[in-house]
Design a protein around this motif. Structure first.
Motif, mmCIF file in Angstrom:
data_model
loop_
_atom_site.group_PDB
_atom_site.id
_atom_site.type_symbol
_atom_site.label_atom_id
_atom_site.label_comp_id
_atom_site.label_asym_id
_atom_site.label_seq_id
_atom_site.Cartn_x
_atom_site.Cartn_y
_atom_site.Cartn_z
ATOM 1 N N VAL A 19 2.673 39.891 39.956
ATOM 2 C CA VAL A 19 3.275 38.619 40.339
ATOM 3 C C VAL A 19 4.162 38.811 41.570
ATOM 4 O O VAL A 19 4.719 39.887 41.793
ATOM 5 C CB VAL A 19 4.102 38.008 39.186
ATOM 6 C CG1 VAL A 19 3.230 37.784 37.953
ATOM 7 C CG2 VAL A 19 5.300 38.883 38.833
ATOM 8 N N PRO A 20 4.303 37.771 42.388
ATOM 9 C CA PRO A 20 5.172 37.883 43.571
ATOM 10 C C PRO A 20 6.642 37.924 43.181
ATOM 11 O O PRO A 20 7.052 37.385 42.150
ATOM 12 C CB PRO A 20 4.841 36.624 44.375
ATOM 13 C CG PRO A 20 4.333 35.653 43.365
ATOM 14 C CD PRO A 20 3.639 36.464 42.320
ATOM 15 N N THR A 21 7.448 38.591 44.009
ATOM 16 C CA THR A 21 8.887 38.664 43.793
ATOM 17 C C THR A 21 9.604 38.138 45.029
ATOM 18 O O THR A 21 9.110 38.264 46.152
ATOM 19 C CB THR A 21 9.319 40.113 43.523
ATOM 20 O OG1 THR A 21 8.859 40.951 44.593
ATOM 21 C CG2 THR A 21 8.744 40.623 42.222
ATOM 22 N N PHE A 22 10.799 37.571 44.814
ATOM 23 C CA PHE A 22 11.469 36.833 45.870
ATOM 24 C C PHE A 22 12.957 37.165 45.950
ATOM 25 O O PHE A 22 13.577 37.530 44.947
ATOM 26 C CB PHE A 22 11.345 35.319 45.621
ATOM 27 C CG PHE A 22 9.933 34.826 45.517
ATOM 28 C CD1 PHE A 22 9.241 34.418 46.645
ATOM 29 C CD2 PHE A 22 9.288 34.775 44.283
ATOM 30 C CE1 PHE A 22 7.932 33.961 46.554
ATOM 31 C CE2 PHE A 22 7.977 34.328 44.177
ATOM 32 C CZ PHE A 22 7.299 33.918 45.320
ATOM 33 N N ASN A 23 13.514 37.020 47.146
ATOM 34 C CA ASN A 23 14.941 36.822 47.349
ATOM 35 C C ASN A 23 15.161 35.338 47.609
ATOM 36 O O ASN A 23 14.328 34.683 48.234
ATOM 37 C CB ASN A 23 15.444 37.602 48.573
ATOM 38 C CG ASN A 23 15.346 39.100 48.399
ATOM 39 O OD1 ASN A 23 15.620 39.632 47.336
ATOM 40 N ND2 ASN A 23 14.964 39.785 49.470
ATOM 41 N N THR A 24 16.282 34.813 47.130
ATOM 42 C CA THR A 24 16.654 33.447 47.470
ATOM 43 C C THR A 24 17.719 33.496 48.564
ATOM 44 O O THR A 24 18.760 34.139 48.394
ATOM 45 C CB THR A 24 17.183 32.687 46.241
ATOM 46 O OG1 THR A 24 16.137 32.605 45.262
ATOM 47 C CG2 THR A 24 17.609 31.275 46.618
ATOM 48 N N ILE A 25 17.442 32.834 49.676
ATOM 49 C CA ILE A 25 18.315 32.844 50.850
ATOM 50 C C ILE A 25 18.742 31.411 51.158
ATOM 51 O O ILE A 25 17.899 30.509 51.231
ATOM 52 C CB ILE A 25 17.596 33.420 52.087
ATOM 53 C CG1 ILE A 25 16.923 34.765 51.761
ATOM 54 C CG2 ILE A 25 18.565 33.556 53.254
ATOM 55 C CD1 ILE A 25 17.868 35.872 51.365
ATOM 56 N N ALA A 26 20.040 31.188 51.315
ATOM 57 C CA ALA A 26 20.563 29.878 51.711
ATOM 58 C C ALA A 26 21.377 30.038 52.983
ATOM 59 O O ALA A 26 21.906 31.123 53.267
ATOM 60 C CB ALA A 26 21.404 29.268 50.602
ATOM 61 N N GLU A 27 21.519 28.937 53.744
ATOM 62 C CA GLU A 27 22.070 29.044 55.092
ATOM 63 C C GLU A 27 22.901 27.818 55.473
ATOM 64 O O GLU A 27 22.489 26.679 55.250
ATOM 65 C CB GLU A 27 20.910 29.195 56.083
ATOM 66 C CG GLU A 27 21.295 29.198 57.546
ATOM 67 C CD GLU A 27 20.074 29.307 58.443
ATOM 68 O OE1 GLU A 27 19.902 30.363 59.068
ATOM 69 O OE2 GLU A 27 19.289 28.329 58.495
ATOM 70 N N ILE A 28 24.083 28.080 56.033
ATOM 71 C CA ILE A 28 24.864 27.060 56.729
ATOM 72 C C ILE A 28 24.849 27.467 58.201
ATOM 73 O O ILE A 28 25.455 28.477 58.576
ATOM 74 C CB ILE A 28 26.300 26.957 56.192
ATOM 75 C CG1 ILE A 28 26.303 26.713 54.678
ATOM 76 C CG2 ILE A 28 27.057 25.831 56.901
ATOM 77 C CD1 ILE A 28 27.687 26.743 54.046
#
Length: 520
Positions: A287-296
């Motif tokens: 299965v794919p694995t992810f980082n969650t990235i948020a940005e201002i």
């Protein structure tokens, strides 16, 4: 988080050449930077009057639950975070960095049905094979103390159709503080000596089989054992470490210390109990694995970056509340506050919620590899990952200049926060304790904002008791305020940080991320 590296960092901090606390830190700076009091006050007010921490904790820990890499819950958490950031007007994305063995925990029942009936506390280990719809009922055997590997091979066929106990039987489940408080000195010394002796003897017992713990489990499985029974006690009341299984076809189950020692004593006493065990799990392929990235997005220097950082994954004995749910909450709340009171930062503010930290900082290492433009233009990264406690230490990670700029940024925090934080400069570069080390290895300014213990290593670090009720929200609120202020000050600093490696300090090598894992 890796406890050995955390302890190493604490040891280094305690021996640092400069170790100054509170207001004494803030006497001189190399260049002027005056914080906007209105922004600082607004951060404080939003954090204290409109905190979202309890709500976020409930949704993540109670609703989503543990976040073992490769499980549906990990992806559910990634998607939850993206949606939450969107509700605050913050763009966010899930960024794929690799693949992992997909697995999902099912229900488990572990019961003793003779010589009396008792449901046992136990947890199927991560990535353990399940039994499908079967329930196995059998007697228990203990790994015996044999003379050598030949004797072990001769004994091995006797495990067929049995549950095999492969961990030491602890003499007591009382924790160290309890013993020190109530035991006579002679009793304490006796119990400690007994515990140490039994632990060493059990390690020798395993060595005499000619196998390691990992290969022992595989050999027992191959010989026809129905399940492997372990107890990885965490030295506290009712608390065990829950890691991964080494078996491929039969389940590995950690039995809580109180029940494990009961079953062991009955077996050793000549009245081996009969257990009934039913465990379910699903293999989900790759299965794919992810980082969650948020940005201002920054307004004046959008291509320079300030980062907030915490790993999102956890082990799954509990719900990953303090490792690292509280770090996640700290950074999410800091981003929410910044978007509300400081929506147009000078530099771009990013947050990284990393995957597979527990298997070797893989998500953050992948990010460092995939985003050299961010690493090269990083103003500073602040990572939190050692439990629910309020931040009490900040080290320079072996760089020369942080003594100036970290001191100045920390000075903007209210006295009730900054006076609790001890600093050490230049400190030593982190070598793998948590995700800030991925950036330090690449020569970037990654910093750990480290917390006090709350008996983290014993009671919640990778354990079956790492749950919502262990969160100390006043301390997490403290940390969210500090993270927001540090990010604001780093963003507003007139100059880009310079990060010179202190001469004479050995620097950790950059390690590549494992991009495909869990199949060994």
């Amino acid at each position: 988080m890796k406890l050995t590296d955390t302890l190493f960092q604490l040891k280094i901090c305690s021996k640092a050449t400069t170790f100054i606390a509170g207001a004494m830190l803030f006497g001189s700076t190399a260049r002027a930077q005056t914080p906007n009091k209105g922004v600082i006050d607004a951060i404080m007010n939003e954090a204290t009057q409109n905190s979202q921490l309890e709500k976020l904790a409930h949704e993540l820990m109670d609703g989503v639950g543990p976040r073992l890499v490769g499980t549906p819950q990990m992806k559910q958490a990634n998607d939850w975070a993206v949606a939450k950031y969107a509700s605050w007007g913050i763009p966010a994305r899930n960024e794929k960095w690799g693949t992992w063995r997909g697995w999902e925990r099912g229900i488990s029942h572990i019961d003793m049905i003779s010589p009396r009936v008792k449901s046992l506390e136990g947890t199927q280990l991560a990535w353990s094979p399940g039994m499908g719809k079967k329930t196995e009922t059998a007697q228990v055997v203990i790994l015996p103390d044999l003379t050598d590997s030949l004797a072990f091979k001769n004994w091995l066929p006797s495990v067929k159709g049995k549950f095999v106990m492969v961990s030491v039987c602890q003499p007591t489940g009382r924790d160290e503080n309890n013993l020190k408080t109530f035991a006579l000195p002679s009793t304490y010394t006796k119990i400690k000596a007994t515990r140490d002796s039994l632990t060493k003897a059990w390690a020798a017992r395993i060595r005499k089989t000619g196998l390691t713990t990992r290969t022992l489990h595989a050999a027992l499985e191959k010989a026809g054992a129905l399940a492997i029974l372990t107890n990885n006690w965490s030295a506290g009341f009712g608390v065990d470490k829950i890691f991964e299984a080494y078996t491929k076809k039969v389940p590995t189950v950690d039995i809580g210390l109180e029940d494990y020692t009961l079953v062991y004593r009955l077996t050793e006493g000549g009245n081996p109990p009969t257990l009934s065990i039913h465990t379910e799990s699903k293999e989900l392929g790759e299965v794919p694995t992810f980082n969650t990235i948020a940005e201002i997005k920054g307004t004046e220097k959008p291509n320079e970056y300030v980062m907030l950082s915490a790993h999102f994954d956890s082990w799954d004995g509990g719900t990953g509340a303090t490792d690292n749910g509280t770090g996640t909450l700290t950074m999410m709340e800091a981003m929410r506050i910044l978007k509300k009171v400081y929506p147009n930062p000078k530099r771009t503010i990013l947050v990284g919620h990393w995957g597979s930290e527990e298997q070797g900082l893989n998500g953050s290492r992948a990010f460092v590899e995939d985003h050299p433009e961010i690493v090269a233009n990083l103003q500073a990264l602040f990572n939190q990952d050692n439990g629910t406690g309020r931040v009490t230490s900040l080290a320079g990670q072996g760089y020369v200049e942080p003594k100036d700029y970290l001191t100045r940024w920390l000075n903007a925090a209210p006295d009730t926060i900054k006076n609790r934080v001890k600093t050490s400069f230049p400190g030593q570069p982190g070598s793998g304790g948590s995700d800030f080390a991925s950036f330090v290895a690449a020569g970037a300014p990654g910093f750990s904002i480290s917390s006090l213990s709350w008996d983290y290593s014993t009671y919640t670090w990778h354990t079956n008791r790492d749950t919502y009720d262990k969160i100390v929200f006043d301390d997490v609120r403290n940390n969210a305020i500090l993270a927001a202020i540090l990010a604001y000050m780093a963003s507003e600093d007139p100059a880009k940080t310079i990060n010179t490696k202190t001469p004479g300090i050995k620097w950790p090598a950059q390690t590549k991320a494992t991009r495909r894992g869990g199949f060994n």
